[in-house]
Structures are given as C-alpha cells and as structure tokens.
Scaffold this motif. Structure first.
Motif, PDB file in Angstrom:
ATOM      1  N   VAL A 162     -11.085   3.823   4.340  1.00  9.17           N
ATOM      2  CA  VAL A 162     -11.433   2.406   4.155  1.00  9.17           C
ATOM      3  C   VAL A 162     -10.528   1.589   5.075  1.00  9.17           C
ATOM      4  CG1 VAL A 162     -11.672   0.517   2.492  1.00  9.17           C
ATOM      5  CG2 VAL A 162     -12.045   2.876   1.731  1.00  9.17           C
ATOM      6  N   PRO A 163     -10.944   1.414   6.321  1.00  6.79           N
ATOM      7  CA  PRO A 163     -10.093   0.715   7.292  1.00  6.79           C
ATOM      8  C   PRO A 163      -9.673  -0.692   6.827  1.00  6.79           C
ATOM      9  CG  PRO A 163     -11.955   1.756   8.400  1.00  6.79           C
ATOM     10  CD  PRO A 163     -12.192   1.908   6.928  1.00  6.79           C
ATOM     11  N   GLU A 164     -10.487  -1.329   6.002  1.00 10.73           N
ATOM     12  CA  GLU A 164     -10.137  -2.670   5.508  1.00 10.73           C
ATOM     13  C   GLU A 164      -8.830  -2.653   4.724  1.00 10.73           C
ATOM     14  OE1 GLU A 164     -13.080  -1.100   5.218  1.00 10.73           O
ATOM     15  OE2 GLU A 164     -14.726  -2.522   4.857  1.00 10.73           O
ATOM     16  N   LEU A 165      -8.421  -1.474   4.228  1.00 10.70           N
ATOM     17  CA  LEU A 165      -7.190  -1.379   3.441  1.00 10.70           C
ATOM     18  C   LEU A 165      -5.976  -0.989   4.298  1.00 10.70           C
ATOM     19  CD1 LEU A 165      -8.516   0.307   0.136  1.00 10.70           C
ATOM     20  CD2 LEU A 165      -7.667  -2.044   0.419  1.00 10.70           C
ATOM     21  N   ALA A 166      -6.177  -0.898   5.612  1.00  8.91           N
ATOM     22  CA  ALA A 166      -5.101  -0.420   6.495  1.00  8.91           C
ATOM     23  C   ALA A 166      -3.829  -1.251   6.375  1.00  8.91           C
ATOM     24  CB  ALA A 166      -5.591  -0.404   7.948  1.00  8.91           C
ATOM     25  N   ASP A 167      -3.970  -2.554   6.275  1.00 12.11           N
ATOM     26  CA  ASP A 167      -2.781  -3.417   6.219  1.00 12.11           C
ATOM     27  C   ASP A 167      -2.282  -3.657   4.806  1.00 12.11           C
ATOM     28  OD1 ASP A 167      -2.855  -3.600   8.962  1.00 12.11           O
ATOM     29  OD2 ASP A 167      -4.112  -5.408   8.942  1.00 12.11           O
ATOM     30  N   SER A 168      -2.914  -3.059   3.840  1.00  9.98           N
ATOM     31  CA  SER A 168      -2.461  -3.200   2.449  1.00  9.98           C
ATOM     32  C   SER A 168      -1.550  -2.038   2.092  1.00  9.98           C
ATOM     33  CB  SER A 168      -3.661  -3.192   1.504  1.00  9.98           C
ATOM     34  OG  SER A 168      -4.117  -1.858   1.293  1.00  9.98           O
ATOM     35  N   ALA A 169      -0.972  -2.109   0.906  1.00  7.37           N
ATOM     36  CA  ALA A 169      -0.118  -1.023   0.423  1.00  7.37           C
ATOM     37  C   ALA A 169      -0.867   0.305   0.359  1.00  7.37           C
ATOM     38  CB  ALA A 169       0.419  -1.372  -0.963  1.00  7.37           C
ATOM     39  N   PHE A 170      -2.185   0.230   0.166  1.00 12.14           N
ATOM     40  CA  PHE A 170      -2.964   1.469   0.045  1.00 12.14           C
ATOM     41  C   PHE A 170      -3.109   2.210   1.378  1.00 12.14           C
ATOM     42  CE2 PHE A 170      -4.571  -1.225  -3.454  1.00 12.14           C
ATOM     43  CZ  PHE A 170      -4.323  -0.384  -4.525  1.00 12.14           C
ATOM     44  N   GLY A 171      -2.948   1.477   2.470  1.00 14.56           N
ATOM     45  CA  GLY A 171      -3.279   2.037   3.783  1.00 14.56           C
ATOM     46  C   GLY A 171      -2.639   3.382   4.065  1.00 14.56           C
ATOM     47  N   ASP A 172      -1.328   3.500   3.831  1.00 12.33           N
ATOM     48  CA  ASP A 172      -0.653   4.765   4.157  1.00 12.33           C
ATOM     49  C   ASP A 172      -0.444   5.654   2.935  1.00 12.33           C
ATOM     50  OD1 ASP A 172       1.306   3.257   2.924  1.00 12.33           O
ATOM     51  OD2 ASP A 172       2.888   3.831   4.327  1.00 12.33           O
ATOM     52  N   ALA A 173      -1.121   5.328   1.836  1.00 11.88           N
ATOM     53  CA  ALA A 173      -1.108   6.232   0.675  1.00 11.88           C
ATOM     54  C   ALA A 173      -2.196   7.273   0.873  1.00 11.88           C
ATOM     55  CB  ALA A 173      -1.377   5.449  -0.609  1.00 11.88           C
ATOM     56  N   THR A 174      -1.981   8.447   0.290  1.00 11.09           N
ATOM     57  CA  THR A 174      -3.045   9.451   0.340  1.00 11.09           C
ATOM     58  C   THR A 174      -4.003   9.219  -0.826  1.00 11.09           C
ATOM     59  OG1 THR A 174      -1.870  11.031  -1.076  1.00 11.09           O
ATOM     60  CG2 THR A 174      -1.453  11.153   1.315  1.00 11.09           C
ATOM     61  N   TYR A 199      -9.319  -8.655  -3.105  1.00  4.97           N
ATOM     62  CA  TYR A 199      -7.962  -8.621  -3.651  1.00  4.97           C
ATOM     63  C   TYR A 199      -7.196  -7.394  -3.167  1.00  4.97           C
ATOM     64  CZ  TYR A 199      -3.905  -8.556  -6.574  1.00  4.97           C
ATOM     65  OH  TYR A 199      -2.591  -8.524  -6.989  1.00  4.97           O
ATOM     66  N   LEU A 200      -7.845  -6.245  -3.216  1.00  4.95           N
ATOM     67  CA  LEU A 200      -7.156  -4.987  -2.871  1.00  4.95           C
ATOM     68  C   LEU A 200      -6.538  -5.056  -1.477  1.00  4.95           C
ATOM     69  CD1 LEU A 200      -9.724  -2.412  -4.324  1.00  4.95           C
ATOM     70  CD2 LEU A 200      -7.523  -3.098  -5.323  1.00  4.95           C
ATOM     71  N   LYS A 201      -7.212  -5.780  -0.589  1.00  6.24           N
ATOM     72  CA  LYS A 201      -6.710  -5.905   0.788  1.00  6.24           C
ATOM     73  C   LYS A 201      -5.376  -6.645   0.858  1.00  6.24           C
ATOM     74  CE  LYS A 201     -10.749  -7.630   2.303  1.00  6.24           C
ATOM     75  NZ  LYS A 201     -11.779  -8.155   3.228  1.00  6.24           N
ATOM     76  N   THR A 202      -5.070  -7.420  -0.191  1.00  3.41           N
ATOM     77  CA  THR A 202      -3.860  -8.263  -0.162  1.00  3.41           C
ATOM     78  C   THR A 202      -2.640  -7.598  -0.789  1.00  3.41           C
ATOM     79  OG1 THR A 202      -4.167  -9.287  -2.346  1.00  3.41           O
ATOM     80  CG2 THR A 202      -5.378 -10.268  -0.488  1.00  3.41           C
ATOM     81  N   VAL A 203      -2.831  -6.402  -1.394  1.00  5.09           N
ATOM     82  CA  VAL A 203      -1.727  -5.791  -2.156  1.00  5.09           C
ATOM     83  C   VAL A 203      -0.616  -5.307  -1.215  1.00  5.09           C
ATOM     84  CG1 VAL A 203      -1.100  -3.948  -3.769  1.00  5.09           C
ATOM     85  CG2 VAL A 203      -3.304  -5.125  -3.994  1.00  5.09           C
ATOM     86  N   LYS A 204       0.613  -5.702  -1.520  1.00  6.30           N
ATOM     87  CA  LYS A 204       1.779  -5.318  -0.705  1.00  6.30           C
ATOM     88  C   LYS A 204       2.451  -4.077  -1.302  1.00  6.30           C
ATOM     89  CE  LYS A 204       1.429  -8.960   1.955  1.00  6.30           C
ATOM     90  NZ  LYS A 204       0.335  -8.657   2.908  1.00  6.30           N
ATOM     91  N   LYS A 205       3.140  -3.374  -0.413  1.00  4.55           N
ATOM     92  CA  LYS A 205       3.823  -2.157  -0.829  1.00  4.55           C
ATOM     93  C   LYS A 205       5.139  -2.503  -1.529  1.00  4.55           C
ATOM     94  CE  LYS A 205       4.724   2.420   1.191  1.00  4.55           C
ATOM     95  NZ  LYS A 205       4.587   3.192   2.447  1.00  4.55           N
ATOM     96  N   GLU A 206       5.511  -1.676  -2.484  1.00  6.08           N
ATOM     97  CA  GLU A 206       6.817  -1.813  -3.140  1.00  6.08           C
ATOM     98  C   GLU A 206       7.310  -0.399  -3.418  1.00  6.08           C
ATOM     99  OE1 GLU A 206       7.602  -5.000  -6.206  1.00  6.08           O
ATOM    100  OE2 GLU A 206       7.725  -3.232  -7.489  1.00  6.08           O
ATOM    101  N   GLY A 207       8.450  -0.056  -2.830  1.00  4.33           N
ATOM    102  CA  GLY A 207       8.938   1.310  -2.964  1.00  4.33           C
ATOM    103  C   GLY A 207       8.133   2.257  -2.090  1.00  4.33           C
TER     104      GLY A 207
END
Lengths: 410, 410
Positions: A157-169, A218-226
């Motif tokens: 889901v490339p739309e999530l690349a800049d969100s916290a989800f982007g680099d999660a598996t 909304y999901l696109k806006t989620v920031k990473k923590e930890g």
C-alpha cells in the motif's frame, strides 16, 4: 445499575410509534448512543443508526448445530479472578451483563441463553472480535501465498509509505507489534482514537472540518513511536491497516472477502454486516455485527483447524499459526495483568493454558473462546458498562475454564 | 447517456480501496447520490449510505422457484406506447434501464436477467413499490378485523387529529383519496416533498434547523386541501400515515410486521430492509429494499390470492379487495394519460384490462406486475434516469401484456 436495572427492554428504549422523547436513541457526532445504559440497546441495533455493508450468507442451506442442551452447565462453579467467593456459570450471566452466550461441545450446542436486546434471530456488535476476523482473513492469505507476511507494508500500500506503517512488515501488523504514536485511551478526550473516530464517522462534516474523511485517510497520518517488533501494542488501527492491505491484494473489501470465503460457505443462519465509513470502507477494527450462533461457527471453524461441515474453508496452516501463538515476551511488555503468559498473533489472543485455549475479544464483553483440549467453543455477546475487558475477564475466563473442565469430565 | 454508457460497473463508482475521488458516492444532505448516473449505483447500495432496519427472513429453509427458462420470451415483440415501431422484450431491457427482471409463469421462473449493479444475491431499492407492501399490510389488518377502514384516522392516531389526516378515513388513506396540501413535484425546489425529505433524513440537523425531525413529526403538520374522498391524489405521505396507523394498532413497525407475517413465512431467499429516519421509523412510503426473486414472491402471493407454498399468509379477502380495484372516477381525475381506465386501492394500481392485471409501481421503473389471467408475475428493478414512470410505462406496460399473451398461447 445492574443487568436487570439496565435491561434495555425494561428501560423501553425506542419502543412506541414514536418512542417517548426521553427514550429515543439517535446517531449523532459525539452523541450518547454508545453510553451506558443506552449502549445495551445500541449493540443490537447498529444498522438502524448508521450505514452498513452486508456480509451475505449466500443462497445455500442453513446448517443448524445439533442440539443437546446440558442442564448441568448452569451449576458449574468457578472463582472469579481476584475474588474469594465462588460463582456459578448461571450467576455470571448477569454479573457481566451478558446479552447472549452459547457453548458448543464437540460441535453440539450444549448451552444457549439470551437476554436484553438479543435473541436467536438478532444481530449484535462484535466490537474488537472484528479484528480477529480481519486477522483470520490475513493469515488465510498468508498461508495461501497471496500475502507475504515479511513484506513491508509500503510495498503493498504505497499510500502508507510515509506513515508509521510504511516500514512495518505485514507480520508486525498482524501481531500488533508495530511502533505507533496512537493513544486509544477512551477516557482521554484528546486521545488519537477520537480523531480516528471522527475520520471514520459516516456522518457529513462541518464546512470547517479539515481532518481526515475516511479510515484510510487517517491511517496515512499515523506517526511512528518506538521500533516495530519490540512490543505488543493493542491498537485498532493495525486492523484497519490490515483491512487496507487485504483489499489491495485481493481487490475485495474485508466484507466481500469474508462473505465469499467463509460466510457464504459455512451454512450461516443469517447475513452479518459491518459498519462503514463515508466512502464505504468496512470498519475492519471493530465494525462487525452478527448472530450469536454464527459467531460460534467461526469458533468451531477455528477448533476444527479450518473446516466446517466437512469442507475446508481456511488453510490448516493459517489456524495452526494462530494456535501456536505469538511472541510472549512482546506480549508481556503490554502489561495485561489478567492475561499472564498470553500472546497475540494474527489478531487472536492465545492463552497458552494447559488446554491451548485462544480467543477473539471485544470491548464490553464480546468473545469467541476456543478450547481445543475440551473440544469446546464459547461465543458471547455482552453490554458490560465498562469498555475494558478487565471488567469481564474476572467472571468469564475462569468460568470458561470451569465449563471446559466440566465437559472434559463427562 | 444510454444504459450501456451509464452502467455503474463501467463507470466504476466506489471501486478501489479507496475509490478515486471522482468515483466516490457519499450520503449527504442535498447530496448528488441519487442523481443520474450515480443513482444507478446507489439503488443497489442504499444500506451502505444510510441507516436501515432489517426485514428478517427468519430461520426457515430457502424456497427457490422451479426453473424453466423460456428462451422465446426475449423475442416477444410489442409496440411501445406512443410509438409506431415495434420493440422486442430483449431490447426493452436496456431501453428502460432495467437492472433486473424476472418473469414467473404458473409459479415457475421462466425468465431472469440482471445488469448494472444487480445480481441474484443483491438488493435493490423498491422505491414506491414499498407503498404497496404497506397497503398490503393495511388490507390484511382490515380483512382480519384488526383495523376498521371506516374509522377516522384521529381515533387511531390522536396525534394526527389536527392534521389533514385527522378526519380522513383509513380507507381514504389506503386509497389515497385524501385531500392534502402537499406537493410531490420533485422539480420544484420549494415543494413539500423536500421538507418531508429533510424531516425523514436520518442525518443530524444543524443547530438552527427548526423543522420536523421525523416522518411522524412531519405528518402532524400536513394541512387539508379540498375534500377527502373526491379524487385520487398520489401522495407518499399517505403511506407513511398508514405506516403510523399500522404501528399503532399492532404495536409493530411495518418492518417487523412484514417480517413476521410474510417475509419469515414465504421462504425468502434473503432478508430485506427499509431505510429509517432519525428515530428508527421505517420509510413506509418508499424505503424498502429486497432481492428481485423475493420481490417476485410477493407478486406470486398476490396472484395466489394470499397463499404461498400451500400456506395462507394473507386473508383471501384482502387480495380480493385489491384485485377488484378502487374508484375509477376518482382515479381519472388525477390525469394519468398512460393509465386510462385504471384505479388505485390498498396502495396497488389496478389496470382493469382484460386479464385483470394489477401492479406495484415505483419511480425509476420498479414494478411488480401481476396478471391473473396469464398466471404471470413480473418483478422488475430499474434505474431509469427519469423518476416518473411515464418514462418506463411506454416500453414496459405493453411489453408485459405481450409476454402475458405469449405465455397464454403456449
């Protein structure tokens, strides 16, 4: 208010044509339709308040459970967690505001009881039990090779690349070990969950609303923590991110996929449904509603290792993965004192008790409890005034274990 | 745009996760979700846009029609009203934007075709066909003695005493010969129908909205115009007034009553549903949605004089009353040039043609057509860009008569 005092039938919500003004429950932004005791009516009437999408049962025959009611179950006693007084299974029903509960033993319906807003042709909100259905679909796709659980979310889901989800598996999403800046503290009016809730609300927005207009937005806006993979963090948005991943790799919403792969093939007694946001996306984190016996069918499907009525609906490997459980150390970091030694994977809760029991769990007391050793499934709908399952677990987890022991001794 | 050009699948409404911005259809006050060509998607997806209440099929077995497809029906020709060129039944399908049509002959499914948003497991808005279901429930209660059709409405629903309905009889409501100050001209932005629509909208109101908040609240405000009983005046609010009367005398909404008395007893293939207003009242004048074959079951029930599968669901007298028709002179005053010699009673349209055909009719082309002489039922869902049935009748009424003639000649 105890169960009897808060009974929605007794309180007369939405009875009459029209109901008296003080008995009307309306769906409004920041409305009280989901506050106790009104929620005891609302949980059975979600579709009457908001838009929904059906999960069709198809046109196949209804398949009922064989019935062999065991009148001994009501008298089974247990000691509630943190208590020194025993309680019977029958007493627990009202103690934790149960709206309906069924017990299957070896596939036979041995216990069934309804109260409040629910009966055997009604629907009830499954709340976060929804997550386990989304997880089951995800694990099914992983087992079938359609979805690579080692893939980074951004590649799907490339739309999530800049969100916290982007680099999660995908696996970290499935197991909720993502590191997300997201508070789901319902008691905090500034918690992220309220922004999420507004994004997912199907209601039109005021002209000055600038926030996200859908779950996906909304999901696109989620920031990473930890860091991802370090600890279990139970966050609804993982389930909706998984719903998005599933929709992208299959071309079907979770509602459509659940219908095609499971609901229309399991002899369901009734259609089920999901609430949707303003662009029609099913709420994969908590919007599912179904009949209680159909919910129990999902438990039986899990108990059977993916088959029902002799037909394979889900790959055995998908169920085996869930049963084996997730990372206990990651789970322990989340601090669930009532769930010692448990783990979480595929959006299911694994007890790792002697019987290998595992669960789907939703706020206010929704549950599917599968006990492989006892060949027992319990499905429960409830409307406990307390959202957190810490209010339900003391009078339900030991009750389920006691019934399992009773059934194994028969 | 013709049928092919406006096909909702081709246009790609609501496809994708998320759909492209220009392909999203949202439910908003004064929104365009019900304008052509979007309405061709919307008619199959009402529940995904707004709150609804289910009409449960119960837990009985599904009963399918025996199938004996007659390949000759497509080639049946007819002359559209006002035309001098013949058209085939197959050609009419797209000419009047049909989404689905089935023909039953002697209870056997002899023709079935779907297009656009619909298939045999989908639901479609029945629009004003809803009125005929409300009317059928009303006539059923009259025939059973539960509802006195000579009673003044005010004696049954005192809240309507000061409205135009107060001194009308139940019969005048059932036959829509009430004298009401109410304009249903959709082309007039100041027509009463828009105030009614706002009252019935489930969406929250702006703080400065002072109008009625429900169907019932609106009905109380309707003023009298002319005399009751003088002329047929097709006004949706009669059906909602009847829905209110039915709810008051039975203690059940039309949705619940329809489920208990008919839907759960006719072997329906699927649940049906109604849209609801902000206090949960089903829209008895136009909010019904169902599968096409289930709609045809209602036609077969009417054809059979109130029985289905050997079981009596509706008193024979109720059906007999509808078939006999209403006041032709009162009907003629309404000026339906395409329906010469017709009448209206029990919220059904009676052709008084040689075959004794009668209909349920809804805007944009929804229909149940029952032809007793030919032992034929036609159920049709459509999404004609023109709301008025004057756009559907020329290519459907003579088509139905031609198919009836064809089947009678077999």
């Amino acid at each position: 208010m105890n169960a009897a005092e808060s009974d929605p039938v007794t309180l007369g919500w939405m009875v009459g044509a029209p109901p008296p003004a003080d008995k009307i429950i309306r769906f409004e932004e920041n409305g009280d339709y989901f506050t106790f005791p009104k929620l005891r009516w609302t949980v059975c009437h979600m579709r009457e308040l908001m838009p929904t999408v059906g999960v069709g049962r198809g046109l196949g025959p209804l398949r009922f459970f064989d019935k062999g009611i065991d009148s001994g179950i009501d008298a089974v006693t247990f000691t509630p967690l943190g208590s020194d007084k025993t309680m019977s299974f029958a007493e627990a029903f009202d103690a934790n505001y149960t709206d309906g509960i069924v017990v299957l033993h070896k596939g036979v319906l041995v216990y069934e009881r309804y109260a409040g807003c629910l009966n055997d042709t009604g629907h009830h909100a499954a709340m976060s039990v929804t997550k386990s259905l989304t997880g089951l679909l995800g694990e099914m796709l992983v087992a079938e090779g359609t979805l690579d659980d080692k893939a980074k979310v951004a590649t799907l889901v490339p739309e999530l690349a800049d969100s916290a989800f982007g680099d999660a598996t995908v696996r970290q999403v499935l197991d909720m070990t993502t590191g997300l800046h997201y508070s789901e503290d319902y008691a905090d009016p500034n918690a992220d969950v309220w922004i999420y809730s507004a994004a997912g609300s199907p209601l039109p927005k005021h002209a000055d609303y600038k926030g996200p207009r859908s779950y996906f937005d909304y999901l696109k806006t989620v920031k990473k923590e930890g860091e991802h993979g370090a600890a279990f963090g139970y966050k609804t948005i993982n389930s909706d991110a998984l719903g998005w991943i599933i929709a992208r790799v299959t071309g079907k919403s979770v509602a459509k996929l659940l219908s095609e792969r499971i609901w229309a093939r399991m002899g369901a007694e009734m259609d089920a449904y999901y609430s949707v946001d303003s662009i029609g996306t099913p709420f994969a984190g908590g919007g599912f509603n179904a009949g209680l016996r159909d919910l129990a069918r999902i438990g039986q499907l899990m108990l059977n290792g993916g088959t029902l009525n002799g037909e394979r609906l889900v790959p055995e490997a998908a169920i085996a993965h869930i049963r084996a459980g997730g990372d206990k150390q990651a789970f322990a970091k989340a601090g669930y004192t009532l769930l010692p030694g448990w783990s979480y994977t595929g959006m299911w809760w694994i007890s790792h008790n002697a019987n290998g029991a595992f669960m789907a769990r939703g706020v206010h007391g929704q549950a599917i409890y599968v006990d492989p050793a006892a060949q027992m499934v319990i499905a429960r709908f409830a409307s406990n005034p307390v959202a957190s399952n810490s209010a339900n677990d003391p009078t339900s987890l030991p009750a389920y274990e006691a019934v399992a022991k009773y059934l194994m001794g028969k």
